[in-house]
Design a protein around this motif. Structure first.
Motif, mmCIF file in Angstrom:
data_model
loop_
_atom_site.group_PDB
_atom_site.id
_atom_site.type_symbol
_atom_site.label_atom_id
_atom_site.label_comp_id
_atom_site.label_asym_id
_atom_site.label_seq_id
_atom_site.Cartn_x
_atom_site.Cartn_y
_atom_site.Cartn_z
ATOM 1 N N GLY A 81 0.788 -1.226 0.000
ATOM 2 C CA GLY A 81 0.000 0.000 0.000
ATOM 3 C C GLY A 81 0.816 1.270 0.000
ATOM 4 O O GLY A 81 0.330 2.327 0.389
ATOM 5 N N ALA A 110 -2.953 -4.870 -4.752
ATOM 6 C CA ALA A 110 -3.397 -3.672 -4.054
ATOM 7 C C ALA A 110 -4.884 -3.749 -3.711
ATOM 8 O O ALA A 110 -5.302 -3.410 -2.599
ATOM 9 C CB ALA A 110 -3.113 -2.429 -4.890
ATOM 10 N N HIS A 115 -5.983 -1.327 -0.635
ATOM 11 C CA HIS A 115 -5.218 -0.078 -0.782
ATOM 12 C C HIS A 115 -5.811 0.753 -1.920
ATOM 13 O O HIS A 115 -5.302 0.756 -3.041
ATOM 14 C CB HIS A 115 -3.740 -0.384 -1.021
ATOM 15 C CG HIS A 115 -3.128 -1.200 0.065
ATOM 16 N ND1 HIS A 115 -3.071 -0.780 1.369
ATOM 17 C CD2 HIS A 115 -2.560 -2.436 0.038
ATOM 18 C CE1 HIS A 115 -2.484 -1.703 2.107
ATOM 19 N NE2 HIS A 115 -2.164 -2.717 1.316
#
Length: 123
Positions: A81, A110, A115
């Protein structure tokens, strides 16, 4: 060590820029890999150590390297992240659509780990 990690890998893994610089100045094998194919750059990216990643890139670390599972430094940064590192890799021409051995991209890593800001960068 028993897993093929060098002094430079350990320093990068720990995010110690001063020690990484010392090893690099002493010819510390910037692109060496451990038994799994991880480089100092990959360890620094996984740890989110921006200054160490930047130093390794400035000194010539290979960006397009992947480990035995085809996992890349960009994937490591995305999974962690770390927006700044993801941007650094993207600005440096990292292959955003590279896939690991399970066909996962940095975007998948991700997204899987929640994130959202990194997902936006990768899109």
């Amino acid at each position: 060590d028993s897993k093929g990690r060098t002094f430079l890998i350990w320093a990068a893994r720990g995010g110690n820029e001063t020690i990484v610089r010392l090893f690099l100045d002493d010819g510390g094998g910037i692109n060496t890999t451990n038994d799994d194919g991880w480089t100092p750059l990959m360890y620094a990216a996984r740890g989110g150590y921006y200054a160490v990643v930047q130093l390794l890139l400035e000194k010539g670390a290979a960006k397009a390297v992947s480990d035995k599972k085809e996992f890349t430094a960009l994937m490591a940064a995305a999974r962690g992240g770390n927006e700044d590192l993801v941007k650094l890799f993207l600005d440096g021409g990292a292959e955003v659509d590279a896939k690991d051995n399970m066909k996962r991209t940095a975007l998948i890593w991700a997204a899987n780990d929640g994130h959202d800001k990194v997902v936006k960068l990768l899109i």
